[in-house]
Design a protein around this motif. Sequence first.
Motif, PDB file in Angstrom:
ATOM      1  N   SER A  74      -2.891  -7.977  -8.595  1.00 33.79           N
ATOM      2  CA  SER A  74      -3.780  -6.926  -8.768  1.00 33.79           C
ATOM      3  C   SER A  74      -3.076  -5.566  -8.494  1.00 33.79           C
ATOM      4  CB  SER A  74      -5.016  -6.825  -7.982  1.00 33.79           C
ATOM      5  OG  SER A  74      -4.814  -7.175  -6.638  1.00 33.79           O
ATOM      6  N   VAL A  75      -3.329  -4.583  -9.415  1.00 32.80           N
ATOM      7  CA  VAL A  75      -2.841  -3.044  -8.861  1.00 32.80           C
ATOM      8  C   VAL A  75      -4.295  -2.369  -8.762  1.00 32.80           C
ATOM      9  CG1 VAL A  75      -1.904  -1.149  -9.471  1.00 32.80           C
ATOM     10  CG2 VAL A  75      -0.794  -3.393 -10.019  1.00 32.80           C
ATOM     11  N   LYS A  76      -4.573  -1.660  -7.682  1.00 37.27           N
ATOM     12  CA  LYS A  76      -5.974  -0.976  -7.552  1.00 37.27           C
ATOM     13  C   LYS A  76      -5.743   0.475  -6.772  1.00 37.27           C
ATOM     14  CE  LYS A  76      -8.402  -5.200  -6.449  1.00 37.27           C
ATOM     15  NZ  LYS A  76      -9.166  -5.740  -5.354  1.00 37.27           N
ATOM     16  N   GLU A  77      -6.432   1.174  -6.926  1.00 40.08           N
ATOM     17  CA  GLU A  77      -6.484   2.437  -6.106  1.00 40.08           C
ATOM     18  C   GLU A  77      -7.054   1.940  -4.774  1.00 40.08           C
ATOM     19  OE1 GLU A  77      -8.381   5.927  -7.280  1.00 40.08           O
ATOM     20  OE2 GLU A  77      -7.326   6.225  -9.134  1.00 40.08           O
ATOM     21  N   ALA A  78      -6.532   2.621  -3.631  1.00 38.34           N
ATOM     22  CA  ALA A  78      -6.995   2.496  -2.327  1.00 38.34           C
ATOM     23  C   ALA A  78      -7.195   3.821  -1.944  1.00 38.34           C
ATOM     24  CB  ALA A  78      -5.613   1.693  -1.517  1.00 38.34           C
ATOM     25  N   GLY A  79      -8.153   4.332  -2.145  1.00 39.71           N
ATOM     26  CA  GLY A  79      -8.649   5.797  -1.617  1.00 39.71           C
ATOM     27  C   GLY A  79      -8.014   6.859  -2.626  1.00 39.71           C
ATOM     28  N   PRO A  80      -8.356   8.123  -2.259  1.00 46.46           N
ATOM     29  CA  PRO A  80      -7.776   9.218  -2.903  1.00 46.46           C
ATOM     30  C   PRO A  80      -6.300   9.387  -3.130  1.00 46.46           C
ATOM     31  CG  PRO A  80      -8.521  10.046  -0.985  1.00 46.46           C
ATOM     32  CD  PRO A  80      -9.055   8.825  -0.920  1.00 46.46           C
ATOM     33  N   TYR A  81      -5.425   8.896  -2.161  1.00 47.40           N
ATOM     34  CA  TYR A  81      -3.876   9.111  -2.119  1.00 47.40           C
ATOM     35  C   TYR A  81      -3.013   7.975  -2.268  1.00 47.40           C
ATOM     36  CZ  TYR A  81      -6.432  13.061   0.275  1.00 47.40           C
ATOM     37  OH  TYR A  81      -6.985  14.215   0.537  1.00 47.40           O
ATOM     38  N   HIS A  82      -3.706   6.929  -2.594  1.00 49.65           N
ATOM     39  CA  HIS A  82      -2.647   5.586  -2.179  1.00 49.65           C
ATOM     40  C   HIS A  82      -3.293   4.644  -3.459  1.00 49.65           C
ATOM     41  CE1 HIS A  82      -2.608   7.305   1.737  1.00 49.65           C
ATOM     42  NE2 HIS A  82      -1.621   6.928   1.743  1.00 49.65           N
ATOM     43  N   TYR A  83      -2.279   3.701  -3.649  1.00 47.29           N
ATOM     44  CA  TYR A  83      -2.498   2.584  -4.667  1.00 47.29           C
ATOM     45  C   TYR A  83      -2.127   1.133  -3.715  1.00 47.29           C
ATOM     46  CZ  TYR A  83       2.667   2.372  -5.396  1.00 47.29           C
ATOM     47  OH  TYR A  83       3.829   2.520  -5.399  1.00 47.29           O
ATOM     48  N   ILE A  84      -2.521   0.039  -4.333  1.00 50.51           N
ATOM     49  CA  ILE A  84      -2.263  -1.256  -3.472  1.00 50.51           C
ATOM     50  C   ILE A  84      -2.005  -2.228  -4.532  1.00 50.51           C
ATOM     51  CG2 ILE A  84      -4.601  -1.972  -3.455  1.00 50.51           C
ATOM     52  CD1 ILE A  84      -4.078  -3.054  -0.486  1.00 50.51           C
ATOM     53  N   LEU A  96       0.883  -1.248  -0.097  1.00 45.49           N
ATOM     54  CA  LEU A  96       0.098   0.020   0.096  1.00 45.49           C
ATOM     55  C   LEU A  96       0.944   1.275   0.112  1.00 45.49           C
ATOM     56  CD1 LEU A  96      -2.899   1.230   0.375  1.00 45.49           C
ATOM     57  CD2 LEU A  96      -2.286   1.306   2.826  1.00 45.49           C
ATOM     58  N   ASP A  97       0.776   2.040  -1.045  1.00 43.30           N
ATOM     59  CA  ASP A  97       1.736   3.250  -1.152  1.00 43.30           C
ATOM     60  C   ASP A  97       1.112   4.393  -1.796  1.00 43.30           C
ATOM     61  OD1 ASP A  97       4.220   4.061  -0.519  1.00 43.30           O
ATOM     62  OD2 ASP A  97       5.362   2.442  -1.231  1.00 43.30           O
ATOM     63  N   TRP A  98       1.743   5.479  -1.424  1.00 45.17           N
ATOM     64  CA  TRP A  98       1.438   6.972  -1.960  1.00 45.17           C
ATOM     65  C   TRP A  98       1.350   6.845  -3.357  1.00 45.17           C
ATOM     66  CZ3 TRP A  98      -0.407  10.159   1.443  1.00 45.17           C
ATOM     67  CH2 TRP A  98       0.121  10.130   2.963  1.00 45.17           C
ATOM     68  N   PRO A 128       6.760  13.938  -3.666  1.00 49.56           N
ATOM     69  CA  PRO A 128       6.315  13.089  -4.995  1.00 49.56           C
ATOM     70  C   PRO A 128       7.692  12.429  -5.550  1.00 49.56           C
ATOM     71  CG  PRO A 128       5.172  15.146  -5.121  1.00 49.56           C
ATOM     72  CD  PRO A 128       6.229  15.431  -3.955  1.00 49.56           C
ATOM     73  N   GLY A 129       8.912  13.113  -5.548  1.00 47.00           N
ATOM     74  CA  GLY A 129      10.300  12.428  -5.986  1.00 47.00           C
ATOM     75  C   GLY A 129      10.655  11.537  -5.244  1.00 47.00           C
ATOM     76  N   LYS A 130      10.288  11.014  -3.872  1.00 46.63           N
ATOM     77  CA  LYS A 130      10.476  10.067  -3.076  1.00 46.63           C
ATOM     78  C   LYS A 130       9.573   8.984  -3.490  1.00 46.63           C
ATOM     79  CE  LYS A 130      11.747   8.650   1.563  1.00 46.63           C
ATOM     80  NZ  LYS A 130      12.656   8.938   2.534  1.00 46.63           N
ATOM     81  N   ARG A 131       8.417   9.077  -3.512  1.00 43.14           N
ATOM     82  CA  ARG A 131       7.464   8.121  -3.841  1.00 43.14           C
ATOM     83  C   ARG A 131       7.769   7.223  -5.013  1.00 43.14           C
ATOM     84  NH1 ARG A 131       2.018  11.349  -2.460  1.00 43.14           N
ATOM     85  NH2 ARG A 131       2.834  12.814  -1.086  1.00 43.14           N
ATOM     86  N   PHE A 132       7.231   5.923  -4.928  1.00 48.21           N
ATOM     87  CA  PHE A 132       7.186   5.122  -5.985  1.00 48.21           C
ATOM     88  C   PHE A 132       6.295   5.221  -6.863  1.00 48.21           C
ATOM     89  CE2 PHE A 132      10.203   1.914  -3.570  1.00 48.21           C
ATOM     90  CZ  PHE A 132      11.473   2.658  -3.632  1.00 48.21           C
ATOM     91  N   SER A 133       6.323   4.937  -8.305  1.00 44.12           N
ATOM     92  CA  SER A 133       5.231   4.917  -9.121  1.00 44.12           C
ATOM     93  C   SER A 133       4.972   3.405  -8.917  1.00 44.12           C
ATOM     94  CB  SER A 133       5.639   5.338 -10.452  1.00 44.12           C
ATOM     95  OG  SER A 133       6.823   4.415 -11.027  1.00 44.12           O
TER      96      SER A 133
END
Length: 185
Positions: free
Chosen positions: A170-180, A135-137, A148-153
């Motif tokens: 699977s790759v999904k959105e996990a709310g407005p700020y994260h993916y999972i 779960l990440d930004w 943003p430069g520190k976050r992983f795409s």
Amino acid sequence: MVHRQFPINDPERRKWQDPEKILTCIGLEPGMTFVDVGCGDGYFAIPAARMVGQEGKVIAVDLDEGSIMRLQQKAAEEGLRHLSAEVRAAEETVACEGCADFVFFGIDLHDFADPAQVIRNARRMLRPSGLLVDLDWKPEPMSFGPPPGKRFSIGKAQQLIESAGFHVTSVKEAGPYHYIIIARL
């Protein structure tokens, strides 16, 4: 961008990141073993311990001694004796060999000194049917979280996970700020 810590019981955070909902969506059930790498104060570890119940197990590790102490205190207050929390570097952590149903990274994979090693360690901890969950930004500007430069795409995180021998399921959105990202061996 403001670096902001969110307390474990922050009602604002729960509006956009509900740990019980996320843990239910990944399939966490009673009796399972859940490893939370980079657990912080236990935002996911505490709900996971409630969900797996006394017949399950939660192993939580983090480098920050204060976070681990707060997590241990909260777990003791709730009688969650099946939750163990230790101060450990993720790069040196193999909490168990082939015992985990889930190895979970909760918005922290980008923080590790050697994320590839941390993912290889996850591989050792997972049972053959186990799942790695990242779960990440999202890598976009927002008023809090890491720059943003520190976050992983998604692509970079997926490449790291696949390089360790995982198959992303699977790759999904996990709310407005994260993916999972969910992956298996």
